[in-house]
Design a protein around this motif. Structure first.
Motif, PDB file in Angstrom:
ATOM      1  N   ALA A  32       0.792  -1.234   0.000  1.00 38.70           N
ATOM      2  CA  ALA A  32       0.000   0.000   0.000  1.00 38.70           C
ATOM      3  C   ALA A  32       0.823   1.282   0.000  1.00 38.70           C
ATOM      4  O   ALA A  32       0.285   2.353  -0.261  1.00 38.70           O
ATOM      5  N   LEU A  33       2.104   1.177   0.333  1.00 38.35           N
ATOM      6  CA  LEU A  33       2.876   2.403   0.582  1.00 38.35           C
ATOM      7  C   LEU A  33       4.001   2.575  -0.438  1.00 38.35           C
ATOM      8  O   LEU A  33       4.235   1.703  -1.278  1.00 38.35           O
ATOM      9  N   TYR A  39       7.337  -0.677   4.097  1.00 39.00           N
ATOM     10  CA  TYR A  39       6.920  -1.788   3.229  1.00 39.00           C
ATOM     11  C   TYR A  39       7.855  -1.892   2.020  1.00 39.00           C
ATOM     12  O   TYR A  39       8.248  -2.981   1.612  1.00 39.00           O
ATOM     13  N   GLU A  71      -5.775  -3.403   0.306  1.00 36.75           N
ATOM     14  CA  GLU A  71      -5.127  -4.599   0.880  1.00 36.75           C
ATOM     15  C   GLU A  71      -6.010  -5.835   0.756  1.00 36.75           C
ATOM     16  O   GLU A  71      -5.537  -6.931   0.500  1.00 36.75           O
ATOM     17  N   SER A  89      -1.029  -4.730   6.379  1.00 39.59           N
ATOM     18  CA  SER A  89      -1.288  -4.486   7.797  1.00 39.59           C
ATOM     19  C   SER A  89      -2.324  -5.486   8.274  1.00 39.59           C
ATOM     20  O   SER A  89      -2.840  -6.295   7.496  1.00 39.59           O
ATOM     21  N   GLN A 144       4.329  -2.105  11.738  1.00 39.78           N
ATOM     22  CA  GLN A 144       4.281  -0.690  11.365  1.00 39.78           C
ATOM     23  C   GLN A 144       4.597   0.212  12.551  1.00 39.78           C
ATOM     24  O   GLN A 144       4.970   1.353  12.384  1.00 39.78           O
ATOM     25  N   ARG A 147      -0.099   2.900  16.547  1.00 46.90           N
ATOM     26  CA  ARG A 147      -0.929   3.840  15.787  1.00 46.90           C
ATOM     27  C   ARG A 147      -1.250   5.085  16.631  1.00 46.90           C
ATOM     28  O   ARG A 147      -1.444   5.002  17.849  1.00 46.90           O
ATOM     29  N   ARG A 168     -11.343   8.068   9.965  1.00 46.82           N
ATOM     30  CA  ARG A 168     -11.254   6.860   9.133  1.00 46.82           C
ATOM     31  C   ARG A 168     -10.557   5.768   9.959  1.00 46.82           C
ATOM     32  O   ARG A 168      -9.525   6.014  10.577  1.00 46.82           O
ATOM     33  N   MET A 170      -9.336   1.462   9.686  1.00 40.68           N
ATOM     34  CA  MET A 170      -9.195   0.358   8.745  1.00 40.68           C
ATOM     35  C   MET A 170     -10.511  -0.434   8.768  1.00 40.68           C
ATOM     36  O   MET A 170     -11.332  -0.263   9.673  1.00 40.68           O
ATOM     37  N   TRP A 191      -7.552   1.996   2.328  1.00 38.20           N
ATOM     38  CA  TRP A 191      -6.482   3.004   2.324  1.00 38.20           C
ATOM     39  C   TRP A 191      -6.436   3.850   1.045  1.00 38.20           C
ATOM     40  O   TRP A 191      -6.239   5.081   1.123  1.00 38.20           O
ATOM     41  N   ASN A 208      -2.788   6.072  12.205  1.00 35.37           N
ATOM     42  CA  ASN A 208      -1.752   5.224  11.621  1.00 35.37           C
ATOM     43  C   ASN A 208      -0.466   5.446  12.404  1.00 35.37           C
ATOM     44  O   ASN A 208      -0.312   6.459  13.091  1.00 35.37           O
ATOM     45  N   VAL A 212       3.812   5.323   8.716  1.00 39.09           N
ATOM     46  CA  VAL A 212       2.886   5.672   7.625  1.00 39.09           C
ATOM     47  C   VAL A 212       2.707   7.186   7.535  1.00 39.09           C
ATOM     48  O   VAL A 212       2.738   7.767   6.438  1.00 39.09           O
TER      49      VAL A 212
HETATM   50  O1  PAF Z   1      -4.275   2.315   7.616  1.00 44.33           O
HETATM   51  C1  PAF Z   1      -4.088   1.360   6.849  1.00 44.33           C
HETATM   52  O2  PAF Z   1      -4.976   0.904   6.107  1.00 44.33           O
HETATM   53  C2  PAF Z   1      -2.736   0.674   6.885  1.00 44.33           C
HETATM   54  O3  PAF Z   1      -2.057   0.976   8.055  1.00 44.33           O
HETATM   55  C3  PAF Z   1      -1.898   1.005   5.645  1.00 44.33           C
HETATM   56  C4  PAF Z   1      -1.572   2.472   5.584  1.00 44.33           C
HETATM   57  C5  PAF Z   1      -2.624   0.588   4.376  1.00 44.33           C
HETATM   58  C6  PAF Z   1      -0.593   0.234   5.687  1.00 44.33           C
HETATM   59  O4  PAF Z   1      -0.806  -1.130   5.696  1.00 44.33           O
END
Ligand code: PAF
Length: 326
Positions: A32-33, A39, A71, A89, A144, A147, A168, A170, A191, A208, A212
């Protein structure tokens, strides 16, 4: 690109010698990053070690910055065998192996050393092995970090400060329950939609780890950072089971070694950003406050009703065995 050139050069040399070129297997790895995130660093190390161990039997194609989708989409691609590898994640992992959700319980771990010891110990390794039953191979736990909350509305010191905050989360029921109990207005979202939703004011904030917040430059769309450390965020290096079953034992050993080294590289990145990330974000203009132990205790007390649900789902004894793990 570098890897395509290397593959072409190797093929060309064999053809020049009149030998048939050995077929290379492509490993598409999605995350994702950005390439310079934890990552990206881990994916690069994964490729390096596989290549060093197997002598160019595999060619890696990287899809950073959600290039293959959110993801959940990527994990489903692994199950189908259309994508070979990913680093994700715990956002959606509990949708595949429900036990994984226990690591998302807020205020579960004292610090990074505690979390790493649990993930590397029997509890973490048992959960990793369960991915085998759902068309996936969990090769290693990465991470990671803890948070923290960012938002554009106000600094956060007490649960009253998150009341009605459009935050927001996950797509993870454990996180959702916690923010609901706190009195926020949580919005689960994949994300890839988060930055534009913050820009457009559809949501006020998100949460996060520093890894991140720094690498995705969330300071460009968020004003306040509260070091809440409300939950630890594990990550996992997964490969597709159909892909795995096509490997011989030597190749599997190479992938396992590579995953362990990738996870170590990810943890190294997290250690660095935990040490320097707050300064970086202040320099980039964010207003930062850290919750004191007393303030943290107030947040923990505010989510007691969510704990009742966690104990029901995962078992109070199991949750406490993690809390008390030495
Ligand atoms: O917040 C999320 O969805 C996750 O921490 C992320 C940024 C996709 C990294 O896996």
């Amino acid at each position: 690109m570098k890897f395509c050139f290397r593959a072409l050069a190797a093929t060309g040399a064999l053809v020049a010698l009149g030998l048939p070129a050995a077929a290379q297997t492509e490993v598409k790895i999605g995350y994702a990053l950005a390439p310079d995130s934890h990552y990206g660093v881990a994916a690069q190390k994964f490729e390096e070690v596989v290549t060093a161990e197997t002598g160019d039997q595999f060619t890696f194609t990287h899809f950073p910055s959600s290039g293959l989708g959110g993801e959940r989409d990527v994990i489903e691609g692994l199950q189908l065998g259309t994508i070979e590898a990913t680093i994700v994640s715990s956002g959606t992992l509990a949708n595949f192996v429900s036990e994984t959700g226990v690591f998302d319980v807020p205020f579960l771990f004292r610090d990074l050393a505690h979390a790493r010891a649990v993930l590397d110990g029997p509890i973490g390794q048992d959960i990793l092995a369960k991915f085998d039953d759902v068309g996936l191979v969990g090769l290693a736990w990465g991470e990671q970090g803890f948070r923290h909350i960012t938002n554009n509305r106000n600094p956060i010191k007490t649960p009253a400060d998150v009341a009605g905050l459009k935050i927001r989360t996950m797509e993870n029921p454990v996180h959702l329950a916690a923010f609901n109990a706190m009195g926020a207005a949580p919005t689960p979202m994949a994300w890839p939609e988060v930055i534009s939703s913050l820009q457009q004011g559809v949501i006020d904030g998100q949460e996060n780890p520093l890894s991140v917040i720094v690498s995705a430059k969330l300071n460009e769309v968020q004003k306040y950072l509260t070091l809440s450390g409300h939950v630890y965020s594990p990550a996992m290096l997964l490969v597709s089971k159909p892909f795995w079953e096509g490997l011989d034992d030597t190749q599997k050993a190479a992938f396992e070694k590579a995953a362990t080294e990738a996870a170590t590289a990810m943890r190294g990145y997290v250690d660095n950003v935990e040490a320097s990330g707050v300064e970086t974000l202040k320099e980039r203009g964010m207003e930062v406050n850290a919750l004191s132990p007393e303030e943290k205790a107030e947040f923990q007390a505010s989510i007691q009703s969510a704990y009742d649900g966690y104990y029901k789902t995962y078992g109070e004894d199991f949750v406490n065995s993690i809390v008390n793990f030495k």
